[in-house]
Design an enzyme around this catalytic site. Structure first.
Site, PDB file in Angstrom:
ATOM      1  N   CYS A  91       0.842  -1.202   0.000  1.00  0.00           N
ATOM      2  CA  CYS A  91       0.000   0.000   0.000  1.00  0.00           C
ATOM      3  C   CYS A  91       0.877   1.253   0.000  1.00  0.00           C
ATOM      4  O   CYS A  91       0.602   2.231   0.704  1.00  0.00           O
ATOM      5  CB  CYS A  91      -0.950   0.003   1.194  1.00  0.00           C
ATOM      6  N   GLY A  92       1.943   1.203  -0.788  1.00  0.00           N
ATOM      7  CA  GLY A  92       2.801   2.373  -0.945  1.00  0.00           C
ATOM      8  C   GLY A  92       3.459   2.786   0.351  1.00  0.00           C
ATOM      9  O   GLY A  92       3.929   1.955   1.130  1.00  0.00           O
TER      10      GLY A  92
END
Length: 289
Positions: A91-92
């Site tokens: 998720c970055g």
């Protein structure tokens, strides 16, 4: 130089990866809508609770009868940091931004000679903080089996924090999370929950008579206020996580597409070179006869 077979295998591998990232992007987009609606629906309640408690706290002032959750323990030596991150990755920078903010706060407090205790909510934050702050861990909340966050999850975390405060384990508690702003923007936030800190409201000052006393109402409402703040933070984190994952998977899908294009060009050039070499060998052999 890689062979044609190696290039072809690599292209197929990247195509498979692109299918996975595209599927994860679509799943995150579906979850984001529900998570965003939950976070936005929870904000008015949390803001109104903050306004009510803030008004009561202002009327109580610094009286000796003020609840301990409002006045504090009278010291500022032991700090509990409640770091709330995701149970999963991909998720970055969602988890890293929260951890970075919490680590910076912990290092500042330690530099001032304070005692730091860390309660982690979510596996990813614990894994990152473990590298240099493992000795300060005092607990962990595992939400990996929770399919949909509810108030009961926040209530359990709040009861854990409140029991530690009642036991004299810390003086100040702060929660760390990401506040959802948009799919591409999540704001790392540090919010003090004990002693209770309230934002100033623009509402007109109205005089109310409370029954029972303000102190008695605060004694009952403040623990609920802590649970409400934690629940709001969990909802904001949920929306932020899905937004960050959707954005990260979209970027990964695009990068996979660009890599496939480059590998395809390289494959075609290598294939053309092989064909050219074979033609040269055939022509040279024919001329030798």
């Amino acid at each position: 130089m890689p062979s044609l077979k190696d290039l072809k295998n690599r292209i197929e591998s990247v195509k498979s990866t692109r299918k996975i990232t595209k599927a994860m992007q679509m799943v995150a987009a579906a979850k984001l809508r529900r998570a965003q609606e939950a976070a936005e629906a929870g904000r008015p309640y949390a803001e109104r609770m903050n306004a009510v408690l803030g008004g009561l706290a202002a009327s109580v002032g610094g009286s000796d009868s003020a609840p301990k959750l409002l006045s504090g323990s009278g010291a500022d030596q032991v700090h509990l940091l409640v770091v709330m991150t995701a149970e999963r990755g991909l998720c970055g920078g969602f988890n890293s931004t929260i951890v970075r903010l919490a680590r910076s706060r912990a290092q500042d407090l330690l530099a001032m000679g304070k005692t730091v205790k860390i309660l982690t909510v979510g596996k990813k934050g614990r894994e990152q903080l473990k590298r240099d702050l493992e000795n300060h861990f005092v607990g962990h909340v595992d939400l990996s089996e929770v399919k949909r966050l509810g108030y009961s999850n926040a209530h359990d975390i709040a009861m854990d924090v409140l029991s530690r405060f009642d036991g004299g384990e810390f003086d100040v508690a702060t929660i760390f999370y990401n506040r959802f702003q948009s799919v591409i923007s999540q704001i790392p936030t540090a919010q003090q929950i004990i002693p209770a800190a309230f934002e100033e409201t623009t509402e007109s000052s109205t005089i109310y008579d409370y029954e029972p006393s303000e102190e008695g109402i605060l004694e009952d409402l403040l623990p609920r206020g802590v649970a409400t703040q934690i629940f709001a933070a969990l909802l904001e984190n949920g929306a932020s996580e899905q937004g960050a994952r959707m954005s990260a998977m979209d970027n990964a899908t695009r990068n996979a597409g660009e890599m496939i294009d480059k590998l395809t060009i390289e494959y075609n050039r290598s294939r053309q070179a092989v064909i050219t070499n074979e033609l040269i060998e055939i022509i040279s052999g024919a001329e030798a006869l």
